[in-house]
Motif scaffolding. Sequence first.
Motif, PDB file in Angstrom:
ATOM      1  N   HIS A   1       1.112  -1.093   0.094  1.00  0.00           N
ATOM      2  CA  HIS A   1      -0.345   0.060   0.057  1.00  0.00           C
ATOM      3  C   HIS A   1       1.185   1.248   0.209  1.00  0.00           C
ATOM      4  N   ALA A   2       2.373   1.451   0.097  1.00  0.00           N
ATOM      5  CA  ALA A   2       3.166   2.374  -0.169  1.00  0.00           C
ATOM      6  C   ALA A   2       2.750   3.854  -0.938  1.00  0.00           C
ATOM      7  N   LEU A   3       2.372   3.126  -2.349  1.00  0.00           N
ATOM      8  CA  LEU A   3       2.826   3.557  -3.354  1.00  0.00           C
ATOM      9  C   LEU A   3       1.238   4.164  -3.914  1.00  0.00           C
ATOM     10  N   ASP A   4       0.137   3.613  -2.919  1.00  0.00           N
ATOM     11  CA  ASP A   4      -1.502   4.498  -3.205  1.00  0.00           C
ATOM     12  C   ASP A   4      -1.643   3.530  -4.902  1.00  0.00           C
ATOM     13  N   TYR A   5      -1.272   2.271  -5.252  1.00  0.00           N
ATOM     14  CA  TYR A   5      -0.843   2.016  -6.293  1.00  0.00           C
ATOM     15  C   TYR A   5      -1.977   0.299  -6.537  1.00  0.00           C
ATOM     16  N   ASP A   6      -3.086  -0.215  -5.748  1.00  0.00           N
ATOM     17  CA  ASP A   6      -3.218  -1.130  -5.638  1.00  0.00           C
ATOM     18  C   ASP A   6      -4.333  -1.385  -6.056  1.00  0.00           C
ATOM     19  N   ASP A   7      -5.413  -2.225  -6.223  1.00  0.00           N
ATOM     20  CA  ASP A   7      -7.052  -2.443  -6.314  1.00  0.00           C
ATOM     21  C   ASP A   7      -7.596  -2.039  -6.133  1.00  0.00           C
ATOM     22  N   ILE A   8      -8.888  -1.686  -6.114  1.00  0.00           N
ATOM     23  CA  ILE A   8      -9.770  -1.155  -5.191  1.00  0.00           C
ATOM     24  C   ILE A   8     -11.010  -1.835  -5.881  1.00  0.00           C
ATOM     25  N   ASN A   9     -11.849  -2.067  -4.643  1.00  0.00           N
ATOM     26  CA  ASN A   9     -13.716  -2.143  -4.969  1.00  0.00           C
ATOM     27  C   ASN A   9     -14.458  -1.459  -4.370  1.00  0.00           C
ATOM     28  N   ARG A  10     -15.666  -0.947  -5.041  1.00  0.00           N
ATOM     29  CA  ARG A  10     -16.435  -0.236  -4.645  1.00  0.00           C
ATOM     30  C   ARG A  10     -17.061  -0.843  -3.434  1.00  0.00           C
ATOM     31  N   ASN A  11     -18.078  -1.679  -3.519  1.00  0.00           N
ATOM     32  CA  ASN A  11     -18.517  -1.710  -2.302  1.00  0.00           C
ATOM     33  C   ASN A  11     -17.549  -2.482  -0.545  1.00  0.00           C
ATOM     34  N   MET A  12     -16.629  -2.567  -1.085  1.00  0.00           N
ATOM     35  CA  MET A  12     -15.557  -2.047   0.030  1.00  0.00           C
ATOM     36  C   MET A  12     -15.251  -0.823   0.428  1.00  0.00           C
ATOM     37  N   ARG A  13     -15.133  -0.087  -0.557  1.00  0.00           N
ATOM     38  CA  ARG A  13     -15.041   1.530  -1.249  1.00  0.00           C
ATOM     39  C   ARG A  13     -13.029   1.497  -0.251  1.00  0.00           C
ATOM     40  N   GLY A  14     -12.227   0.462  -0.398  1.00  0.00           N
ATOM     41  CA  GLY A  14     -11.021   0.837   0.059  1.00  0.00           C
ATOM     42  C   GLY A  14     -10.477  -0.380  -0.853  1.00  0.00           C
ATOM     43  N   HIS A  15      -9.354  -1.149  -0.549  1.00  0.00           N
ATOM     44  CA  HIS A  15      -8.473  -1.853  -1.650  1.00  0.00           C
ATOM     45  C   HIS A  15      -8.486  -3.213  -0.661  1.00  0.00           C
ATOM     46  N   PRO A  16      -9.196  -4.482  -1.842  1.00  0.00           N
ATOM     47  CA  PRO A  16      -9.576  -5.430  -1.234  1.00  0.00           C
ATOM     48  C   PRO A  16      -8.303  -6.757  -1.195  1.00  0.00           C
ATOM     49  N   THR A  17      -7.368  -6.413  -2.725  1.00  0.00           N
ATOM     50  CA  THR A  17      -6.053  -7.219  -2.257  1.00  0.00           C
ATOM     51  C   THR A  17      -5.195  -7.270  -0.837  1.00  0.00           C
ATOM     52  N   VAL A  18      -5.011  -6.132  -0.763  1.00  0.00           N
ATOM     53  CA  VAL A  18      -3.333  -5.880   0.136  1.00  0.00           C
ATOM     54  C   VAL A  18      -3.555  -6.444   1.431  1.00  0.00           C
ATOM     55  N   PRO A  19      -4.611  -5.709   1.943  1.00  0.00           N
ATOM     56  CA  PRO A  19      -4.514  -7.429   3.326  1.00  0.00           C
ATOM     57  C   PRO A  19      -4.390  -8.105   3.665  1.00  0.00           C
ATOM     58  N   VAL A  20      -5.588  -8.945   2.142  1.00  0.00           N
ATOM     59  CA  VAL A  20      -5.311 -10.401   2.255  1.00  0.00           C
ATOM     60  C   VAL A  20      -4.399 -11.418   2.077  1.00  0.00           C
TER      61      VAL A  20
ATOM     62  N   GLY B   1     -10.588  -4.577   5.999  1.00  0.00           N
ATOM     63  CA  GLY B   1      -9.596  -5.985   5.680  1.00  0.00           C
ATOM     64  C   GLY B   1      -9.280  -6.931   6.718  1.00  0.00           C
ATOM     65  N   ALA B   2      -9.267  -7.152   7.448  1.00  0.00           N
ATOM     66  CA  ALA B   2      -8.420  -7.213   8.958  1.00  0.00           C
ATOM     67  C   ALA B   2      -9.214  -9.112   8.956  1.00  0.00           C
ATOM     68  N   MET B   3     -10.973  -8.686   8.756  1.00  0.00           N
ATOM     69  CA  MET B   3     -11.303 -10.078   8.619  1.00  0.00           C
ATOM     70  C   MET B   3     -11.431 -10.867   7.633  1.00  0.00           C
ATOM     71  N   GLY B   4     -10.823  -9.832   6.728  1.00  0.00           N
ATOM     72  CA  GLY B   4     -11.099 -10.285   4.764  1.00  0.00           C
ATOM     73  C   GLY B   4      -9.607 -11.179   5.112  1.00  0.00           C
ATOM     74  N   ALA B   5      -8.698 -10.877   6.027  1.00  0.00           N
ATOM     75  CA  ALA B   5      -6.994 -11.310   6.196  1.00  0.00           C
ATOM     76  C   ALA B   5      -7.577 -12.703   7.238  1.00  0.00           C
ATOM     77  N   ALA B   6      -8.286 -12.446   7.629  1.00  0.00           N
ATOM     78  CA  ALA B   6      -8.830 -13.852   9.236  1.00  0.00           C
ATOM     79  C   ALA B   6      -9.418 -14.657   8.418  1.00  0.00           C
ATOM     80  N   ALA B   7     -10.316 -14.533   7.648  1.00  0.00           N
ATOM     81  CA  ALA B   7     -10.742 -15.552   6.692  1.00  0.00           C
ATOM     82  C   ALA B   7     -10.445 -16.336   6.002  1.00  0.00           C
ATOM     83  N   ALA B   8      -8.943 -15.392   5.606  1.00  0.00           N
ATOM     84  CA  ALA B   8      -7.899 -16.525   4.045  1.00  0.00           C
ATOM     85  C   ALA B   8      -6.709 -17.028   5.486  1.00  0.00           C
TER      86      ALA B   8
END
Length: 457
Positions: free
Chosen positions: A86-105, A157-164
């Motif tokens: 997430h350092a460069l803010d170059y990672d993906d986005i998801n509208r439902n999340m209103r955030g970045h889905p891949t970087v925490p998971v 993201g904490a919940m998605g990471a915990a799930a994975a």
Amino acid sequence: MEVTKKLADFIVSTVLGNIPPEAREIGKRIILDLLGVSLAGSRDPMSRIMTEYIKDTGGRPRASVWGKKFRTSSSLAALANGTFGHALDYDDINRNMRGHPTVPVLPAALAAGEEAKASGKELLEAFIIGVEVETKLGAGMNPHLFENGWHPTAILGAMGAAAAAARLFNLSGEKVCMALGIAGSLASGLRQNFGTMTKPLHAGRAAQNGVMAAQLARRGYTADPGIVEAKLGYANAFSGAGKYDLNKIVANLGDPFDIVSPGVGLKRYPSCARTHPAIDAMLDLVVQNDIQPEDVEAIACAGTYTTPTMLIHSRPRTALEGKFSLEFCMALALMERRVALPDFKDQKVQDPKIQELIRKVTFSVRPDLNSLEQSGNPSTTVKVTLKDGRVYTKTVDEARGTPGNPLTAGEVKDKYRQCVKGIQSKKDMEKTIELVEGLENLKRISTLADLLQGASH
């Protein structure tokens, strides 16, 4: 409604064979994208600080720190790699999340997967499950979670990471509920920290929190088994009483998967996604009309009322602030006719010519986007007025790279190559792409993790 239990049942029971081929292919594409931006981010100054911290903290060498040629504990590797991603803010986005889905998971999944000696199939399965959990939580808890000042990437993201991680550790349904309960209490992240090193830390901590929660639950640590829906629980605390919809969280789990619809957007520019429609518009106007910076009188942008609450640095002085400055991104696009990684430097933001252009940029709320229902709409209008009176206007509803205007598979691979140039050898670069494209057939993800360590630095 037993939302937490239903999430746990989904996490435990979903298998790769039941995940549609389209979701699997998108999953691999966004994995490759995050690996690329993470390796690029591993060279950012904040990553040096994080690396020093990780080495000082120590930990049994169970998982790789990307781009850094050393291993540490699974939770610390997740912290480091999530921060890099997430350092460069170059990672993906998801509208439902209103955030970045891949970087925490993904950092959580790869770290837990290395510890569990998982296969590529198991990694892909757990990753898609984790993303589905966090994005469906977002569907039920936004927009109020976001509007309350929380950073959704950190909270969801904490919940998605915990799930994975829980899936990779093969936890029972009961222990998955415990992991979600632990992660729910660990989750935090404030949007006021946008434009500082702490925003990427949110992603790293979310990944770390997920691994830690699953590791504790595996050992028998307890939490409330109904954390999501409880009166004093996760949804109520983060979104507010009566401002969430539990049914939206579980009614359509995996049907469709969120990475298919509404989808995941991949970034063309290393800045907050809300700047991207305006950047696309400005670049088109500049090139099509050969607009010169010295000829511009004013730049008027208009969009949804939430844009200024995301792009909070109207007079930036650093590159990090520039990523959350519509004014800087407009000035940069006009001046350089591009918006690229090398341009996000403190010196560029502080350039007197850039600062002069920044002062010419204004933002207003479009009347059609001034409602809660339109709070997530990224559509932006850019109007450039020249000193001779000519006016050029363009509206972009979907920036290039978003699900409605996606990058091709070839463009995603090219972005990866650009990100890792000088970090991986060309041979390792192409081998990484090959392994991710055939992830289901990879016997041990350690093969991939070894390639991600890159050249020593």
